[in-house]
Design a protein around this motif. Structure first.
Motif, PDB file in Angstrom:
ATOM      1  N   ASP A 194     -13.074 -21.345 -11.718  1.00 17.77           N
ATOM      2  CA  ASP A 194     -11.666 -21.143 -11.464  1.00 17.77           C
ATOM      3  C   ASP A 194     -10.882 -21.446 -12.724  1.00 17.77           C
ATOM      4  OD1 ASP A 194      -9.796 -20.311  -9.710  1.00 17.77           O
ATOM      5  OD2 ASP A 194      -9.330 -22.311  -8.953  1.00 17.77           O
ATOM      6  N   GLY A 195      -9.865 -20.642 -13.005  1.00 19.17           N
ATOM      7  CA  GLY A 195      -9.038 -20.895 -14.184  1.00 19.17           C
ATOM      8  C   GLY A 195      -7.588 -20.782 -13.788  1.00 19.17           C
ATOM      9  N   VAL A 196      -6.776 -20.338 -14.747  1.00 20.48           N
ATOM     10  CA  VAL A 196      -5.367 -20.125 -14.440  1.00 20.48           C
ATOM     11  C   VAL A 196      -5.239 -18.983 -13.428  1.00 20.48           C
ATOM     12  CG1 VAL A 196      -3.148 -19.492 -15.410  1.00 20.48           C
ATOM     13  CG2 VAL A 196      -4.716 -20.928 -16.715  1.00 20.48           C
ATOM     14  N   GLY A 197      -6.079 -17.967 -13.589  1.00 18.01           N
ATOM     15  CA  GLY A 197      -6.119 -16.879 -12.624  1.00 18.01           C
ATOM     16  C   GLY A 197      -7.447 -16.873 -11.891  1.00 18.01           C
ATOM     17  N   PRO A 198      -7.589 -16.017 -10.877  1.00 16.86           N
ATOM     18  CA  PRO A 198      -8.847 -15.956 -10.128  1.00 16.86           C
ATOM     19  C   PRO A 198      -9.986 -15.405 -10.996  1.00 16.86           C
ATOM     20  CG  PRO A 198      -7.177 -14.488  -9.149  1.00 16.86           C
ATOM     21  CD  PRO A 198      -6.580 -15.067 -10.376  1.00 16.86           C
ATOM     22  N   THR A 199     -11.191 -15.792 -10.687  1.00 22.98           N
ATOM     23  CA  THR A 199     -12.332 -15.268 -11.434  1.00 22.98           C
ATOM     24  C   THR A 199     -12.521 -13.785 -11.116  1.00 22.98           C
ATOM     25  OG1 THR A 199     -14.672 -15.489 -11.880  1.00 22.98           O
ATOM     26  CG2 THR A 199     -13.975 -15.889  -9.612  1.00 22.98           C
ATOM     27  N   TRP A 200     -13.130 -13.068 -12.043  1.00 27.17           N
ATOM     28  CA  TRP A 200     -13.401 -11.656 -11.812  1.00 27.17           C
ATOM     29  C   TRP A 200     -14.749 -11.446 -11.148  1.00 27.17           C
ATOM     30  CZ3 TRP A 200     -11.607  -8.793 -16.904  1.00 27.17           C
ATOM     31  CH2 TRP A 200     -10.197  -8.785 -16.925  1.00 27.17           C
ATOM     32  N   LYS A 201     -15.516 -12.504 -11.078  1.00 23.50           N
ATOM     33  CA  LYS A 201     -16.846 -12.356 -10.519  1.00 23.50           C
ATOM     34  C   LYS A 201     -16.740 -12.005  -9.030  1.00 23.50           C
ATOM     35  CE  LYS A 201     -21.228 -14.551  -9.970  1.00 23.50           C
ATOM     36  NZ  LYS A 201     -22.112 -15.629 -10.294  1.00 23.50           N
ATOM     37  N   GLY A 202     -17.331 -10.894  -8.663  1.00 22.83           N
ATOM     38  CA  GLY A 202     -17.321 -10.484  -7.265  1.00 22.83           C
ATOM     39  C   GLY A 202     -15.957 -10.033  -6.772  1.00 22.83           C
ATOM     40  N   LEU A 203     -15.013  -9.804  -7.708  1.00 22.86           N
ATOM     41  CA  LEU A 203     -13.656  -9.435  -7.298  1.00 22.86           C
ATOM     42  C   LEU A 203     -13.621  -8.057  -6.631  1.00 22.86           C
ATOM     43  CD1 LEU A 203     -10.542  -9.482  -7.279  1.00 22.86           C
ATOM     44  CD2 LEU A 203     -10.583  -8.873  -9.695  1.00 22.86           C
ATOM     45  N   PHE A 204     -14.340  -7.104  -7.254  1.00 23.27           N
ATOM     46  CA  PHE A 204     -14.224  -5.735  -6.770  1.00 23.27           C
ATOM     47  C   PHE A 204     -14.784  -5.620  -5.347  1.00 23.27           C
ATOM     48  CE2 PHE A 204     -14.942  -1.242  -6.362  1.00 23.27           C
ATOM     49  CZ  PHE A 204     -13.806  -0.727  -6.938  1.00 23.27           C
ATOM     50  N   GLY A 205     -13.960  -5.034  -4.489  1.00 26.90           N
ATOM     51  CA  GLY A 205     -14.412  -4.815  -3.122  1.00 26.90           C
ATOM     52  C   GLY A 205     -14.174  -5.996  -2.198  1.00 26.90           C
ATOM     53  N   THR A 211       0.021 -11.224   3.328  1.00 33.03           N
ATOM     54  CA  THR A 211      -0.603  -9.915   3.471  1.00 33.03           C
ATOM     55  C   THR A 211      -1.961  -9.920   2.801  1.00 33.03           C
ATOM     56  OG1 THR A 211       0.452  -9.180   1.450  1.00 33.03           O
ATOM     57  CG2 THR A 211       1.614  -8.721   3.527  1.00 33.03           C
ATOM     58  N   SER A 212      -2.712  -8.875   2.990  1.00 27.67           N
ATOM     59  CA  SER A 212      -4.004  -8.797   2.313  1.00 27.67           C
ATOM     60  C   SER A 212      -4.354  -7.344   2.033  1.00 27.67           C
ATOM     61  CB  SER A 212      -5.091  -9.462   3.153  1.00 27.67           C
ATOM     62  OG  SER A 212      -5.337  -8.686   4.303  1.00 27.67           O
ATOM     63  N   ILE A 213      -5.295  -7.150   1.145  1.00 26.68           N
ATOM     64  CA  ILE A 213      -5.681  -5.809   0.734  1.00 26.68           C
ATOM     65  C   ILE A 213      -7.103  -5.867   0.202  1.00 26.68           C
ATOM     66  CG2 ILE A 213      -5.098  -5.788  -1.696  1.00 26.68           C
ATOM     67  CD1 ILE A 213      -3.565  -3.238  -1.296  1.00 26.68           C
ATOM     68  N   LEU A 214      -7.797  -4.731   0.264  1.00 25.30           N
ATOM     69  CA  LEU A 214      -9.148  -4.678  -0.301  1.00 25.30           C
ATOM     70  C   LEU A 214      -9.031  -4.371  -1.796  1.00 25.30           C
ATOM     71  CD1 LEU A 214     -11.807  -4.987   1.317  1.00 25.30           C
ATOM     72  CD2 LEU A 214     -12.142  -2.534   0.929  1.00 25.30           C
ATOM     73  N   ALA A 215      -9.722  -5.117  -2.636  1.00 27.33           N
ATOM     74  CA  ALA A 215      -9.587  -4.920  -4.080  1.00 27.33           C
ATOM     75  C   ALA A 215     -10.332  -3.656  -4.511  1.00 27.33           C
ATOM     76  CB  ALA A 215     -10.116  -6.132  -4.829  1.00 27.33           C
ATOM     77  N   GLY A 220       3.335  -9.036 -10.923  1.00 25.74           N
ATOM     78  CA  GLY A 220       4.249  -9.796 -10.063  1.00 25.74           C
ATOM     79  C   GLY A 220       4.333  -9.248  -8.650  1.00 25.74           C
ATOM     80  N   GLU A 221       3.842  -8.021  -8.435  1.00 22.64           N
ATOM     81  CA  GLU A 221       3.991  -7.384  -7.125  1.00 22.64           C
ATOM     82  C   GLU A 221       3.237  -8.134  -6.034  1.00 22.64           C
ATOM     83  OE1 GLU A 221       5.641  -4.281  -6.153  1.00 22.64           O
ATOM     84  OE2 GLU A 221       6.736  -4.974  -7.934  1.00 22.64           O
ATOM     85  N   LYS A 222       1.976  -8.415  -6.307  1.00 19.87           N
ATOM     86  CA  LYS A 222       1.160  -9.106  -5.305  1.00 19.87           C
ATOM     87  C   LYS A 222       0.549 -10.340  -5.962  1.00 19.87           C
ATOM     88  CE  LYS A 222      -0.130  -4.974  -2.684  1.00 19.87           C
ATOM     89  NZ  LYS A 222       0.269  -3.852  -3.565  1.00 19.87           N
ATOM     90  N   ILE A 223       0.935 -11.478  -5.445  1.00 18.77           N
ATOM     91  CA  ILE A 223       0.427 -12.718  -6.037  1.00 18.77           C
ATOM     92  C   ILE A 223      -0.699 -13.263  -5.169  1.00 18.77           C
ATOM     93  CG2 ILE A 223       1.017 -15.064  -6.761  1.00 18.77           C
ATOM     94  CD1 ILE A 223       2.413 -12.974  -8.406  1.00 18.77           C
ATOM     95  N   VAL A 224      -1.861 -13.399  -5.775  1.00 17.16           N
ATOM     96  CA  VAL A 224      -3.010 -13.891  -5.020  1.00 17.16           C
ATOM     97  C   VAL A 224      -2.730 -15.312  -4.556  1.00 17.16           C
ATOM     98  CG1 VAL A 224      -5.486 -14.337  -5.095  1.00 17.16           C
ATOM     99  CG2 VAL A 224      -4.527 -12.452  -6.420  1.00 17.16           C
ATOM    100  N   GLU A 225      -3.107 -15.585  -3.325  1.00 14.15           N
ATOM    101  CA  GLU A 225      -2.836 -16.894  -2.750  1.00 14.15           C
ATOM    102  C   GLU A 225      -3.480 -17.999  -3.588  1.00 14.15           C
ATOM    103  OE1 GLU A 225      -4.392 -17.575   1.162  1.00 14.15           O
ATOM    104  OE2 GLU A 225      -2.660 -18.811   1.667  1.00 14.15           O
ATOM    105  N   GLY A 226      -2.707 -19.043  -3.824  1.00 14.30           N
ATOM    106  CA  GLY A 226      -3.244 -20.188  -4.563  1.00 14.30           C
ATOM    107  C   GLY A 226      -3.005 -20.109  -6.058  1.00 14.30           C
TER     108      GLY A 226
END
Ligand SMILES: [Cu+2]
Ligand SMILES: [Cu+2]
Lengths: 531, 312
Positions: free
Chosen positions: B241-252, B261-265, B278-284
């Motif tokens: 974990d860093g300042v932003g979410p990890t990219w590992k396993g992000l897709f899908g 709200t939620s959405i499929l990546a 700024g449109e969609k801020i990932v929780e946390g």
């Protein structure tokens, strides 16, 4: 001595209250010693973890944020809770009255009050750090304002700690003016007292700046006045000026008492008068005064004007000279002496050598062109640790061993203590010497992550912490388990006043105020001087 | 082992001269003091408790010597430090200006011809450059070890660095003023190009310079962009974990946002995240990611998406 009937200061009263409400300068000194010892250990553990993290680039055992919190904790605790109040308040309290032939400091109650303030300040500071701050010990704005670290509370803690220092400083200054025994003229004053005097001056004069900074921060936060925050029209560099205007003299608050300590230890174990007594005494005062005028050398690349940089560079070199003079004076005290390598002496000699390296590497940083390259790299980290550990902490350890018999009335195992010294000495150099090279190569400080080419030097540095930690634990172990039997009043045949009574001293130090007839450090025979 | 980085600017030899000068003085002093220390300790070690010692307290000759020599050395060091610093801070008349903006945790470079680059500074060899720098947020410091230059950046005023590169190649840029969580990932590169290469970089597009990489598979290009464009400062690729979410396993993966709200990546979501973070801020997480609109080409974004897909 008739003190046999009187109880010594350690036995005179038992239980928490007899310590917490004592006005005995010796007990207060001991309480300071315990308190700073605890903070030293916590801060040292933080640094141990920080170094461990650097075994590999990227994440080893902690996240970047945890790393940032830990180095902030390490730096700020070491500086504000251990090293600034530390040596002066602990050994200063214990020793000054004994050394000048007084029964106590001049304001014993104020002295206790200072200690309470220290505890209060430390408590506030710890609460503020629990936020937890990740700003580095320098708390530079605007990051410190935005990061959610509670700078105001931290500054408030430092402010209370500062009050404690100011009151202790005033107490020491007045004590030395008013309570010197008959015949204890200024030029017979032990050099530890001179150093404590210079330190006290700095504390009284520099610490109020913390109060001013606090007021400005409060004005900014609560009344929207722009002082440091560019978003409000303030100037972040102004904060740095305030910070270093206090913190640079504070560097000398940290180092001067240690210089005083080794000026006491070296003559005893060389059986020679200290070389150039006056030069050392006046150099202390000169350093204290000039130290007010060099703060800008921390800010050569901060954006302050070129002219100001040049002026600060010049004045910085003016401090270097009295410092060099001191080193040569200590060195020449050894010449034709009768040198005994006790543990305290080993720490003192190591001080001379390590402090020399610390001082010389300061010459790099004072040179404008070189500082542009070295500023905020590991070079600075190494430089200041050579001064603060190689200097102050080694001096502090020398004091712990040297006055151990006087403080506790027991002796310790010199052999084990010397092994501990060797480990600490090696460990220290293995930690910090590679950091000079990391710095010249361009490795920035406060970096969680680093380029792979720096790994071997980083690893070496980390291994050093393991050696150093082993040495430190052995030292504590040795000091915690004194040898059986009572220590003699004067185990080193010292001529200083604090050794003239029993170990440990009675509550009132002297049955009768002594009259001083000889210069201090009156070792050796005068024959040669006449030729 | 080398103790100094490569020297690649006109200022570097001056700095190195001062470093060598002080090093030599220091080594000699250290050896002298260390030698005397050990020599005295051995020669004058205690033989018996009744050793006779002379009460020497003064020696005017020695004391003068060790006052005067350090004073002279200090003056000499100061002067050299000053002379080279003076050269460095004096801006040559023909200097070309480049604007530098720092923000947590990125460098942006604006060139006079309207070009804009991220974390990658392009300069021609031999041409005096003047960086006009400011920060968008907290303090940062621009440091290129190979050039031996460093200067803090702040929000309320411009600061400057002058340099003239003397070696072609790629050199590190570090941020050296502590600026928060990803301070140690606020990295960049200076590309020192020959006059011709620089000219073609200037009138062509940056693509020409990156030509070498364009025949790589997109995921590989994406991997380079990940570090070149500074995503590395905030996103990990190994799950940390860093300042932003990890990219590992992000897709899908199903993304949950701060507003519930939620959405499929998918590709579109990732593209949107890069251009309009700024449109969609990932929780946390905080709304700290800068927009890369205008800084990345569509092909770059596609490459990044491919790269993210490859991080399972
Ligand atoms: Cu930065
Ligand atoms: Cu930074």
């Amino acid at each position: 001595m008739s003190q046999e009937q009187e109880k010594n200061y350690l036995e005179n009263g038992e239980g928490f209250a007899s310590w917490f409400f004592t006005v005995d300068h010796k007990r207060i000194g001991i309480m300071y010693l315990w308190a700073i010892g605890v903070f030293f250990i916590i801060a040292a553990i933080a640094s141990f973890l920080v170094r461990f993290e650097h075994l590999t680039p990227g994440q080893t055992i902690m996240t970047a944020h945890t790393y940032n919190v830990l180095f902030t904790l390490h730096g700020s605790m070491m500086v504000f809770l251990f090293i600034v109040p530390g040596v002066a308040a602990s050994f200063g309290n214990f020793l000054i009255p004994l050394m000048i032939g007084a029964k106590d400091v001049i304001f014993p109650k104020l002295n206790l009050y200072s200690f309470w303030l220290y505890l209060l300040g430390a408590a506030v500071f710890m609460i503020a750090l629990a936020a937890p701050a990740d700003t580095g010990w320098t708390f530079y704005t605007p990051y410190s304002i935005e990061s959610g670290a509670n700078v105001i509370l931290i500054t408030f803690g430092i402010f209370i700690l500062g009050f404690s220092s100011i009151l202790t400083g005033i107490n020491f200054i007045v004590t030395m003016h008013k309570l010197r025994a008959p015949g204890m003229t200024w030029d017979r004053l032990p050099l530890f007292c001179w150093a404590a005097y210079a330190t006290s001056l700095l504390q009284v004069l520099a610490t109020p700046v913390v109060g001013i900074t606090l007021l400005l921060l409060i004005g900014e936060r609560f009344f929207g006045l722009g002082f440091f925050d560019p978003a409000r029209g303030g100037d972040p560099v102004l904060f740095q000026h305030f910070f270093w205007f206090y913190s640079h003299p504070a560097v000398y608050i940290m180092i001067l008492p240690a210089m005083g300590i080794i000026s006491e230890v070296i003559p005893v174990f060389s059986r020679k008068p200290i070389f150039g007594y006056k030069a050392i005494a006046y150099a202390s005062l000169a350093i204290a005064l000039i130290s007010f005028l060099v703060w800008g050398h921390h800010m050569f690349v901060s954006g302050q004007s070129k002219l100001i940089n040049v002026i600060f560079s010049v004045i910085t070199y003016a401090v270097a000279v009295p410092t060099a003079i001191k080193v040569f004076n200590w060195l020449w005290t050894l010449y034709k002496g009768s040198i005994e390598l006790s543990t305290a002496m080993l720490y003192s000699l190591a001080f001379i050598f390590l402090f020399t390296i610390g001082g010389l590497t300061g010459l790099f940083l004072g040179a404008l062109a070189a500082d542009v390259h070295l500023h905020d790299t590991y070079f600075v980290v190494a430089h200041m640790h050579y001064v603060m550990i190689g200097g102050t902490v080694f001096g502090f350890f020398a004091a712990l061993h040297f006055w151990y018999p006087k403080m506790w009335g027991r002796m310790f195992d010199e052999f084990k203590a010397k092994i501990a010294f060797v480990l600490i000495f090696i460990g220290f150099n293995v930690i910090f010497f590679p950091q000079f090279i990391l710095g010249t190569l361009g490795m920035p400080r406060r970096y969680f992550n680093y380029a792979p080419e720096f790994q071997s030097l980083h690893q070496l540095s980390t291994y050093g912490t393991w050696i150093g930690a082993a040495g430190f634990i052995l030292m504590l172990w040795t000091l915690m388990r004194p040898l059986p039997g009572k220590a003699p009043g004067n185990p080193y045949r010292s001529l200083s006043l604090e050794w003239s009574m029993d170990s440990p001293p009675g509550t009132f130090n002297f049955d009768e105020i002594p009259t001083i007839t000889e210069p201090v450090y009156n070792y050796g025979t005068k024959i040669e001087e006449e030729s | 082992m080398n103790w100094l980085p490569v020297s690649a600017s006109t200022f570097a030899p001056g700095v190195d001269f001062v470093l060598w000068l002080v090093t030599i003085i220091s080594v000699i002093s250290c050896i002298l003091i260390g030698f005397l220390l050990v020599y005295f300790v051995i020669k004058y070690r205690r033989k018996s408790d009744n050793d006779q010692t002379p009460a020497i307290t003064h020696d005017s000759f020695l004391e003068t010597l060790w006052t005067v020599i350090p004073t002279i050395l200090c003056i000499v060091i100061f002067i050299y430090g000053y002379v080279f610093y003076d050269q460095y801070t004096t801006t040559p008349k023909n200097a070309v200006e480049i604007n530098v903006t720092a923000k947590q945790w990125l460098w942006t470079f604006d060139y006079s011809n309207g070009k804009k680059t991220l974390n990658e500074l392009y300069v021609p060899i031999g041409q005096p450059i003047r960086l006009v720098m400011q920060s968008d947020d907290v303090l940062h410091s621009f440091f290129v070890p190979a050039f031996r230059v460093k200067q803090d950046l702040m929000g309320n005023r411009y600061t400057y660095i002058n340099f003239t590169a003397t070696k072609e190649g790629v050199f590190d840029i570090y941020c050296t003023e502590y600026c928060g969580t990803a301070h140690s990932n606020m990295l960049g590169k200076v590309h020192v190009l020959s006059k011709e290469k620089f000219a073609s970089w200037e009138d062509g597009s940056a693509k020409k310079v990156q030509k070498a990489s364009s025949n790589l598979p997109p995921a590989e290009v994406g991997r380079q962009l990940y570090s070149d464009k500074g995503c590395v400062a905030c996103h990990s690729i190994d799950g940390a974990d860093g300042v932003g979410p990890t990219w590992k396993g992000l897709f899908g993966k199903n993304r949950i946002f701060a507003d519930g709200t939620s959405i499929l990546a998918d590709e579109n979501y990732i593209k949107e995240s890069i251009l309009y973070p700024g449109e969609k801020i990932v929780e946390g997480y905080g709304p700290v990611m800068p927009s890369y609109k205008g800084l990345l080409e569509d092909s770059d974004i596609t490459a990044i998406i491919e790269y993210i897909k490859s991080l399972k």
